[in-house]
Write a protein that holds these residues in place. Structure first.
Motif, short mmCIF file in Angstrom:
data_model
loop_
_atom_site.label_atom_id
_atom_site.label_comp_id
_atom_site.label_asym_id
_atom_site.label_seq_id
_atom_site.Cartn_x
_atom_site.Cartn_y
_atom_site.Cartn_z
N GLU A 179 0.83 -1.21 0.00
CA GLU A 179 0.00 0.00 0.00
C GLU A 179 0.86 1.25 0.00
OE1 GLU A 179 -3.28 0.32 2.75
OE2 GLU A 179 -3.34 -1.86 2.96
N GLU A 180 1.87 1.21 0.83
CA GLU A 180 2.75 2.37 0.93
C GLU A 180 3.51 2.59 -0.38
OE1 GLU A 180 2.59 4.46 3.32
OE2 GLU A 180 4.07 5.73 2.35
N LEU A 181 3.92 1.50 -0.99
CA LEU A 181 4.64 1.62 -2.26
C LEU A 181 3.74 2.20 -3.33
CD1 LEU A 181 7.05 1.22 -4.06
CD2 LEU A 181 6.43 -1.19 -4.31
N VAL A 182 2.50 1.74 -3.34
CA VAL A 182 1.54 2.26 -4.32
C VAL A 182 1.38 3.76 -4.15
CG1 VAL A 182 -0.88 2.32 -4.95
CG2 VAL A 182 0.25 0.13 -4.59
N ARG A 183 1.33 4.16 -2.91
CA ARG A 183 1.17 5.58 -2.62
C ARG A 183 2.34 6.37 -3.21
NH1 ARG A 183 -2.06 4.99 2.02
NH2 ARG A 183 -0.22 4.20 3.05
N GLN A 184 3.51 5.85 -3.05
CA GLN A 184 4.68 6.54 -3.60
C GLN A 184 4.67 6.53 -5.12
OE1 GLN A 184 6.44 8.44 -1.88
NE2 GLN A 184 5.50 7.75 0.01
N LEU A 185 4.21 5.46 -5.67
CA LEU A 185 4.16 5.37 -7.13
C LEU A 185 3.21 6.42 -7.68
CD1 LEU A 185 3.96 1.49 -7.59
CD2 LEU A 185 5.81 2.98 -8.35
N SER A 186 2.06 6.57 -7.03
CA SER A 186 1.09 7.55 -7.50
C SER A 186 1.65 8.95 -7.42
CB SER A 186 -0.18 7.49 -6.64
OG SER A 186 -0.70 6.18 -6.65
N ALA A 187 2.24 9.24 -6.30
CA ALA A 187 2.74 10.59 -6.08
C ALA A 187 3.91 10.92 -6.99
CB ALA A 187 3.16 10.73 -4.62
N PHE A 188 4.35 9.95 -7.70
CA PHE A 188 5.54 10.10 -8.49
C PHE A 188 5.38 10.95 -9.74
CE2 PHE A 188 9.60 8.18 -9.81
CZ PHE A 188 10.23 8.44 -8.62
N GLY A 189 4.16 11.06 -10.18
CA GLY A 189 3.92 11.87 -11.37
C GLY A 189 4.48 13.26 -11.23
N ALA A 190 4.45 13.77 -10.03
CA ALA A 190 4.93 15.13 -9.79
C ALA A 190 6.40 15.28 -10.17
CB ALA A 190 4.72 15.48 -8.31
N VAL A 191 7.17 14.29 -9.84
CA VAL A 191 8.59 14.36 -10.17
C VAL A 191 8.78 14.33 -11.68
CG1 VAL A 191 10.79 13.15 -10.00
CG2 VAL A 191 9.32 13.32 -8.00
N LYS A 192 8.01 13.48 -12.33
CA LYS A 192 8.12 13.40 -13.78
C LYS A 192 7.69 14.71 -14.44
CE LYS A 192 7.96 9.96 -16.26
NZ LYS A 192 7.54 8.89 -17.18
N GLY A 247 -6.75 9.65 -11.51
CA GLY A 247 -7.07 10.90 -10.86
C GLY A 247 -8.01 10.69 -9.67
N SER A 248 -9.05 9.94 -9.90
CA SER A 248 -10.00 9.65 -8.82
C SER A 248 -9.35 8.85 -7.71
CB SER A 248 -11.19 8.86 -9.38
OG SER A 248 -11.81 9.58 -10.42
N ALA A 249 -8.57 7.89 -8.11
CA ALA A 249 -7.90 7.05 -7.13
C ALA A 249 -7.00 7.88 -6.23
CB ALA A 249 -7.09 5.97 -7.83
N ALA A 250 -6.31 8.82 -6.82
CA ALA A 250 -5.41 9.67 -6.03
C ALA A 250 -6.20 10.47 -5.00
CB ALA A 250 -4.63 10.59 -6.95
N VAL A 251 -7.34 10.99 -5.41
CA VAL A 251 -8.18 11.77 -4.49
C VAL A 251 -8.61 10.90 -3.31
CG1 VAL A 251 -10.41 12.90 -4.22
CG2 VAL A 251 -9.00 13.40 -6.22
N LEU A 252 -9.12 9.73 -3.62
CA LEU A 252 -9.59 8.85 -2.56
C LEU A 252 -8.45 8.44 -1.63
CD1 LEU A 252 -12.01 6.54 -4.59
CD2 LEU A 252 -12.56 8.58 -3.25
N THR A 253 -7.33 8.14 -2.22
CA THR A 253 -6.18 7.71 -1.43
C THR A 253 -5.71 8.78 -0.45
OG1 THR A 253 -5.43 6.30 -3.25
CG2 THR A 253 -3.81 6.87 -1.56
N VAL A 254 -5.60 9.99 -0.95
CA VAL A 254 -5.14 11.07 -0.08
C VAL A 254 -6.15 11.35 1.03
CG1 VAL A 254 -4.65 13.55 0.02
CG2 VAL A 254 -3.65 12.16 -1.79
N LEU A 255 -7.43 11.35 0.67
CA LEU A 255 -8.44 11.60 1.70
C LEU A 255 -8.46 10.47 2.73
CD1 LEU A 255 -11.44 13.11 -0.28
CD2 LEU A 255 -9.90 14.26 1.32
N GLY A 256 -8.25 9.27 2.25
CA GLY A 256 -8.25 8.14 3.16
C GLY A 256 -7.07 8.18 4.12
N ARG A 257 -6.00 8.73 3.63
CA ARG A 257 -4.79 8.75 4.44
C ARG A 257 -4.72 9.96 5.37
NH1 ARG A 257 -0.09 6.56 4.92
NH2 ARG A 257 1.89 7.66 5.20
N GLN A 276 -14.83 1.98 -2.09
CA GLN A 276 -14.13 2.08 -3.36
C GLN A 276 -12.62 2.08 -3.13
OE1 GLN A 276 -15.55 1.98 -6.27
NE2 GLN A 276 -13.80 2.41 -7.57
N LEU A 277 -12.22 2.81 -2.13
CA LEU A 277 -10.80 2.87 -1.79
C LEU A 277 -10.27 1.49 -1.40
CD1 LEU A 277 -8.22 4.40 -1.28
CD2 LEU A 277 -9.13 5.15 0.92
#
Lengths: 167, 167
Positions: A8-21, B35-45, B101-102
């Motif tokens: 789960e944590e890795l997925v989170r980092q992967l998602s957030a990675f777009g910003a670096v790109k 995009g949606s997944a990122a929103v849900l993930t951040v809110l969940g966290r 969903q999350l």
DNA sequence: TATTGTTATACTCTATAACTATA
DNA sequence: TATAGTTATAGAGTATAACAATA
């Protein structure tokens, strides 16, 4: 085998990675976006090759590759010569201008990284690079249609040359 | 401080990384893209928050966040309540349906990772996650205009900040 | 006047499908 | 018939700019 929470944590980092790109993308020359840069980089690293091989290395569809290649070819950064062995194919190779452009890209990206990762140790940069390479390898050729999952065929994962027999 | 060659190699890995993200995207539910997944993930966290805070955590423009939030709100996965302290703001919070969903997203992504990284050790997954988090941290808040690059700054390659000088 | 959000517009990247030429 | 590559079309993500409402 890692635990759920770790994934789960890795997925989170992967998602957030777009910003670096995206940050990387911002420092690119105006007419050399990430698609073009990827083409030049792969050709610079692996040498001349055909479209299909390039598409494979880029992990994108051949149609996408075709567009990017057309873009860089229009700018004189690569040349497309006919393949004497197969008239359907085209051999791509970097031109001197393409090499210059590639050098410029390397200059910019390394400059950005040097700025941002100035406080990283040599070992850390190396380790991250290594792990990312391995991650990519673990995902194999992940282009479209990785799961055609047709009703008749066993849905195993035959294309996954990835030691699936972990059971 | 790492060497030039190392940065080049890291850049190469960063570029090639899109493939992994696309593979992730393919296993998402039809109406819940990245995009949606990122929103849900951040809110969940991080729990309830305002749009601007969400945009910051997602490292994207507020306008982008607005679109994604509208998408998930339409599906009932989040609710936008008025902020009593500031009538311009809206407080976002996950609904039970959003949490479900999350959970589904986590289920799918961890399943994919378990499949692909089955032969990775616990330590390796943890180290990669840690290094990626640090990389992201080193890049800071890298949304647009991170380098207003005022004239006094190093003229290196301010990436042509849209040449706003055209007042 | 400055800030929070929303919406319209434009651009890049990618995939699917149809099509041409060659194997 | 199958494969290499091109092109048209569509969908997703993001950024900029103009605008509305509130601070």
């Amino acid at each position: 085998m890692a635990e759920r929470a770790q994934y789960e944590e890795l997925v989170r980092q992967l998602s957030a990675f777009g910003a670096v790109k995206r940050e990387m993308a911002r420092i690119m020359p105006a007419d050399c976006h990430s698609g073009s840069a990827a083409v030049l980089t792969v050709l610079g690293r692996h040498g001349d090759m055909r479209m299909s091989r390039l598409a494979e290395l880029l992990s994108v569809d051949l149609s996408v590759t075709s567009r990017h290649v057309a873009h860089v070819a229009e700018r004189g950064w690569i040349e497309r010569s006919p393949d004497p062995a197969d008239k359907r194919s085209r051999i791509l190779h970097l031109t001197p201008a393409g090499q210059e452009q590639l050098d410029e890209l390397v200059r910019r990206t390394t400059h950005l990284l040097a700025d941002r990762l100035g406080d990283w140790s040599d070992e850390e940069v190396g380790r991250l690079t290594q792990l990312m390479a391995r991650l990519r390898d673990s995902f194999g050729d992940c282009r479209a249609a990785p799961r055609p999952a047709p009703p008749p065929a066993p849905p195993a994962l035959e294309r996954t040359t990835r030691t699936p027999a972990s059971t």
